[in-house]
Write a protein that holds these residues in place. Structure first.
Motif, PDB file in Angstrom:
ATOM      1  N   THR A 237       0.867  -1.120  -0.213  1.00 25.10           N
ATOM      2  CA  THR A 237       0.002   0.032   0.011  1.00 25.10           C
ATOM      3  C   THR A 237       0.831   1.326   0.152  1.00 25.10           C
ATOM      4  OG1 THR A 237      -1.729  -1.152   1.274  1.00 25.10           O
ATOM      5  CG2 THR A 237      -1.717   1.162   1.228  1.00 25.10           C
ATOM      6  N   PHE A 238       1.910   1.337   0.925  1.00 25.60           N
ATOM      7  CA  PHE A 238       2.951   2.330   0.912  1.00 25.60           C
ATOM      8  C   PHE A 238       3.665   2.544  -0.681  1.00 25.60           C
ATOM      9  CE2 PHE A 238       3.698   2.269   5.631  1.00 25.60           C
ATOM     10  CZ  PHE A 238       2.603   3.246   5.967  1.00 25.60           C
ATOM     11  N   LYS A 239       3.795   1.583  -1.207  1.00 30.00           N
ATOM     12  CA  LYS A 239       4.479   1.578  -2.361  1.00 30.00           C
ATOM     13  C   LYS A 239       3.723   2.232  -3.432  1.00 30.00           C
ATOM     14  CE  LYS A 239       6.140  -1.374  -6.198  1.00 30.00           C
ATOM     15  NZ  LYS A 239       6.178  -2.775  -6.764  1.00 30.00           N
ATOM     16  N   TYR A 240       2.705   1.736  -3.468  1.00 26.66           N
ATOM     17  CA  TYR A 240       1.652   2.317  -4.602  1.00 26.66           C
ATOM     18  C   TYR A 240       1.119   3.739  -4.252  1.00 26.66           C
ATOM     19  CZ  TYR A 240       1.966  -2.218  -6.972  1.00 26.66           C
ATOM     20  OH  TYR A 240       2.453  -3.324  -7.487  1.00 26.66           O
ATOM     21  N   LEU A 241       0.848   4.026  -2.939  1.00 28.24           N
ATOM     22  CA  LEU A 241       0.653   5.547  -2.377  1.00 28.24           C
ATOM     23  C   LEU A 241       1.767   6.292  -2.877  1.00 28.24           C
ATOM     24  CD1 LEU A 241      -1.429   7.165  -1.337  1.00 28.24           C
ATOM     25  CD2 LEU A 241      -0.659   6.439   1.020  1.00 28.24           C
ATOM     26  N   LEU A 242       2.918   5.891  -2.157  1.00 25.92           N
ATOM     27  CA  LEU A 242       4.029   6.726  -2.755  1.00 25.92           C
ATOM     28  C   LEU A 242       4.429   7.108  -4.036  1.00 25.92           C
ATOM     29  CD1 LEU A 242       6.974   5.857  -0.286  1.00 25.92           C
ATOM     30  CD2 LEU A 242       5.783   7.916  -0.649  1.00 25.92           C
TER      31      LEU A 242
END
Length: 223
Positions: free
Chosen positions: A7-12
Protein backbone atom coordinates in the motif's frame (compact mmCIF):
# COMPACT_ATOMS: atom_id res chain seq x y z
CA UNK A 1 6.33 -7.52 0.77
CA UNK A 2 3.28 -7.43 3.07
CA UNK A 3 -0.04 -5.70 2.37
CA UNK A 4 0.91 -2.53 4.28
CA UNK A 5 4.22 -2.20 2.43
CA UNK A 6 2.49 -2.71 -0.92
CA UNK A 7 0.00 0.00 0.00
CA UNK A 8 2.84 2.38 0.88
CA UNK A 9 4.57 1.53 -2.41
CA UNK A 10 1.66 2.36 -4.68
CA UNK A 11 0.56 5.33 -2.61
CA UNK A 12 4.09 6.77 -2.77
CA UNK A 13 4.23 6.15 -6.52
CA UNK A 14 0.93 7.97 -7.00
CA UNK A 15 2.07 10.88 -4.82
CA UNK A 16 5.35 11.08 -6.76
CA UNK A 17 3.48 11.30 -10.06
CA UNK A 18 1.51 14.21 -8.58
CA UNK A 19 4.80 15.80 -7.47
CA UNK A 20 6.26 15.40 -10.99
CA UNK A 21 3.21 17.08 -12.52
CA UNK A 22 3.34 19.75 -9.79
CA UNK A 23 7.02 20.43 -10.50
CA UNK A 24 6.34 20.89 -14.21
CA UNK A 25 3.38 23.16 -13.40
CA UNK A 26 5.53 25.32 -11.08
CA UNK A 27 8.19 25.69 -13.78
CA UNK A 28 5.57 26.72 -16.36
CA UNK A 29 3.79 29.16 -14.02
CA UNK A 30 7.06 30.73 -12.86
CA UNK A 31 8.30 31.10 -16.44
CA UNK A 32 5.03 32.68 -17.62
CA UNK A 33 4.98 35.08 -14.66
CA UNK A 34 8.59 36.06 -15.29
CA UNK A 35 7.97 36.70 -19.00
CA UNK A 36 4.77 38.69 -18.34
CA UNK A 37 6.66 41.14 -16.12
CA UNK A 38 8.15 42.60 -19.28
CA UNK A 39 10.45 45.58 -18.95
CA UNK A 40 9.60 46.09 -15.29
CA UNK A 41 11.76 43.04 -14.64
CA UNK A 42 14.84 45.08 -15.53
CA UNK A 43 13.98 47.98 -13.23
CA UNK A 44 16.45 48.02 -10.37
CA UNK A 45 14.27 48.76 -7.36
CA UNK A 46 14.84 48.10 -3.67
CA UNK A 47 13.49 44.58 -4.09
CA UNK A 48 13.63 42.56 -7.31
CA UNK A 49 10.09 41.70 -8.38
CA UNK A 50 11.55 38.73 -10.27
CA UNK A 51 12.62 37.05 -7.01
CA UNK A 52 9.39 35.14 -6.34
CA UNK A 53 8.94 33.82 -9.94
CA UNK A 54 12.59 32.67 -9.93
CA UNK A 55 12.10 30.93 -6.56
CA UNK A 56 8.98 29.22 -7.98
CA UNK A 57 10.98 27.97 -10.99
CA UNK A 58 13.79 26.66 -8.75
CA UNK A 59 11.33 24.90 -6.44
CA UNK A 60 9.62 23.41 -9.50
CA UNK A 61 12.93 22.04 -10.84
CA UNK A 62 13.93 20.55 -7.48
CA UNK A 63 10.46 19.05 -6.98
CA UNK A 64 10.53 17.47 -10.44
CA UNK A 65 14.00 15.93 -9.97
CA UNK A 66 13.31 14.59 -6.47
CA UNK A 67 9.87 13.22 -7.44
CA UNK A 68 11.27 11.54 -10.57
CA UNK A 69 14.00 9.97 -8.43
CA UNK A 70 11.32 8.80 -5.98
CA UNK A 71 9.24 7.25 -8.77
CA UNK A 72 12.22 5.21 -9.99
CA UNK A 73 13.15 4.05 -6.48
CA UNK A 74 9.58 3.10 -5.58
CA UNK A 75 8.61 1.24 -8.76
CA UNK A 76 11.95 -0.64 -8.91
CA UNK A 77 11.68 -1.42 -5.17
CA UNK A 78 15.23 -0.23 -4.67
CA UNK A 79 15.86 0.40 -0.94
CA UNK A 80 18.92 2.58 -1.65
CA UNK A 81 17.02 4.92 -4.00
CA UNK A 82 14.04 5.00 -1.64
CA UNK A 83 16.29 5.91 1.31
CA UNK A 84 17.98 8.69 -0.67
CA UNK A 85 14.53 9.90 -1.68
CA UNK A 86 13.43 9.93 1.97
CA UNK A 87 16.52 11.98 2.91
CA UNK A 88 15.76 14.45 0.09
CA UNK A 89 12.20 14.78 1.36
CA UNK A 90 13.49 15.44 4.89
CA UNK A 91 15.76 18.19 3.54
CA UNK A 92 12.90 19.67 1.49
CA UNK A 93 10.69 19.56 4.60
CA UNK A 94 13.28 21.53 6.57
CA UNK A 95 13.74 24.13 3.81
CA UNK A 96 9.99 24.45 3.23
CA UNK A 97 9.33 24.86 6.96
CA UNK A 98 12.12 27.46 7.21
CA UNK A 99 10.64 29.39 4.26
CA UNK A 100 7.20 29.33 5.84
CA UNK A 101 8.50 30.57 9.22
CA UNK A 102 10.57 33.28 7.51
CA UNK A 103 7.53 34.45 5.52
CA UNK A 104 5.50 34.75 8.73
CA UNK A 105 8.29 36.47 10.70
CA UNK A 106 9.58 38.87 8.04
CA UNK A 107 6.32 39.67 6.24
CA UNK A 108 6.04 43.30 7.48
CA UNK A 109 9.64 44.12 6.51
CA UNK A 110 9.17 42.41 3.14
CA UNK A 111 6.03 44.44 2.37
CA UNK A 112 7.74 47.68 3.42
CA UNK A 113 10.61 46.98 1.03
CA UNK A 114 8.19 46.16 -1.78
CA UNK A 115 6.47 49.51 -1.26
CA UNK A 116 9.78 51.21 -2.07
CA UNK A 117 9.78 49.56 -5.52
CA UNK A 118 6.81 51.66 -6.64
CA UNK A 119 8.27 54.77 -5.01
CA UNK A 120 11.51 54.39 -6.93
CA UNK A 121 9.70 53.54 -10.17
CA UNK A 122 7.67 56.76 -9.83
CA UNK A 123 10.64 58.94 -8.90
CA UNK A 124 12.71 57.64 -11.84
CA UNK A 125 9.89 57.51 -14.39
CA UNK A 126 11.70 59.15 -17.29
CA UNK A 127 13.14 58.30 -20.71
CA UNK A 128 16.64 57.72 -19.31
CA UNK A 129 15.29 54.99 -17.00
CA UNK A 130 12.98 53.52 -19.67
CA UNK A 131 9.73 54.71 -18.03
CA UNK A 132 9.45 51.90 -15.42
CA UNK A 133 5.91 53.01 -14.52
CA UNK A 134 4.74 51.95 -17.99
CA UNK A 135 5.58 48.29 -17.35
CA UNK A 136 3.93 48.45 -13.93
CA UNK A 137 0.78 50.10 -15.30
CA UNK A 138 0.51 47.60 -18.14
CA UNK A 139 1.01 44.60 -15.84
CA UNK A 140 -1.37 45.68 -13.04
CA UNK A 141 -3.83 47.77 -15.11
CA UNK A 142 -3.31 50.78 -12.84
CA UNK A 143 -2.48 54.45 -13.38
CA UNK A 144 -0.09 56.74 -11.52
CA UNK A 145 1.37 56.19 -8.08
CA UNK A 146 -1.85 57.00 -6.21
CA UNK A 147 -4.14 57.63 -9.19
CA UNK A 148 -4.32 59.25 -12.63
CA UNK A 149 -4.32 62.75 -11.07
CA UNK A 150 -0.61 62.27 -10.29
CA UNK A 151 0.10 62.95 -13.97
CA UNK A 152 -1.60 66.38 -13.90
CA UNK A 153 -3.41 65.76 -17.19
CA UNK A 154 -0.44 64.25 -19.11
CA UNK A 155 -1.64 60.66 -18.72
CA UNK A 156 0.57 58.15 -20.59
CA UNK A 157 -0.80 55.53 -22.98
CA UNK A 158 0.13 52.70 -20.60
CA UNK A 159 -2.67 53.86 -18.27
CA UNK A 160 -5.07 52.65 -20.97
CA UNK A 161 -3.18 49.43 -21.62
CA UNK A 162 -1.34 50.69 -24.71
CA UNK A 163 2.35 49.87 -25.09
CA UNK A 164 2.84 52.61 -27.70
CA UNK A 165 3.53 55.84 -25.79
CA UNK A 166 2.42 57.94 -28.78
CA UNK A 167 -1.10 56.56 -28.61
CA UNK A 168 -3.74 58.75 -26.95
CA UNK A 169 -5.21 57.52 -23.68
CA UNK A 170 -8.97 58.01 -23.21
CA UNK A 171 -10.25 59.54 -19.97
CA UNK A 172 -13.08 57.01 -19.62
CA UNK A 173 -10.45 54.26 -19.37
CA UNK A 174 -7.72 55.73 -17.14
CA UNK A 175 -10.20 57.40 -14.79
CA UNK A 176 -11.47 53.94 -13.79
CA UNK A 177 -8.04 52.57 -12.95
CA UNK A 178 -6.68 52.50 -9.36
CA UNK A 179 -3.29 53.83 -8.25
CA UNK A 180 -0.34 51.49 -8.75
CA UNK A 181 0.89 51.75 -5.15
CA UNK A 182 -2.28 50.24 -3.70
CA UNK A 183 -2.70 47.75 -6.55
CA UNK A 184 0.92 46.56 -6.27
CA UNK A 185 0.70 46.10 -2.50
CA UNK A 186 -2.67 44.29 -2.69
CA UNK A 187 -1.25 41.90 -5.30
CA UNK A 188 1.85 40.98 -3.27
CA UNK A 189 -0.02 40.85 0.03
CA UNK A 190 -2.40 38.26 -1.42
CA UNK A 191 0.51 36.39 -3.02
CA UNK A 192 2.61 36.23 0.17
CA UNK A 193 -0.42 35.07 2.17
CA UNK A 194 -0.92 32.22 -0.28
CA UNK A 195 2.81 31.35 -0.25
CA UNK A 196 3.03 31.32 3.56
CA UNK A 197 0.15 28.91 4.15
CA UNK A 198 0.79 26.71 1.11
CA UNK A 199 4.46 26.34 2.15
CA UNK A 200 3.39 25.19 5.62
CA UNK A 201 0.88 22.68 4.20
CA UNK A 202 3.41 21.33 1.67
CA UNK A 203 6.02 20.97 4.45
CA UNK A 204 3.65 18.80 6.48
CA UNK A 205 2.84 16.82 3.35
CA UNK A 206 6.56 16.22 2.75
CA UNK A 207 7.03 15.08 6.35
CA UNK A 208 4.33 12.46 5.83
CA UNK A 209 6.03 11.25 2.63
CA UNK A 210 9.38 11.05 4.47
CA UNK A 211 7.88 8.78 7.13
CA UNK A 212 6.19 6.56 4.52
CA UNK A 213 9.43 6.35 2.48
CA UNK A 214 11.40 5.27 5.56
CA UNK A 215 8.85 2.54 6.33
CA UNK A 216 8.90 1.33 2.72
CA UNK A 217 12.73 1.30 2.55
CA UNK A 218 12.83 -0.67 5.80
CA UNK A 219 10.35 -3.23 4.43
CA UNK A 220 12.40 -3.59 1.22
CA UNK A 221 15.57 -4.42 3.19
CA UNK A 222 13.78 -7.09 5.23
CA UNK A 223 12.62 -9.01 2.15
Amino acid sequence: MNCLSATFKYLLYLLNLIFVAGGILLIVVGSITLSQMGDFNSFDGEVSTATIPIIIIVIGCVTFVVAFFGCCGTIRENPCCTTIYAICMLILFGLQLALSIWMFAANDKFMTNLEKVVDKAWNENNAAQGYPMDALQLALKCCGKNGYNDYNGAVPASCCGYSDRNQACEADIYSQRPGCQAEFMDFWEASTELIRWSSLIIALFELGIFIMSCCLASAMRKR
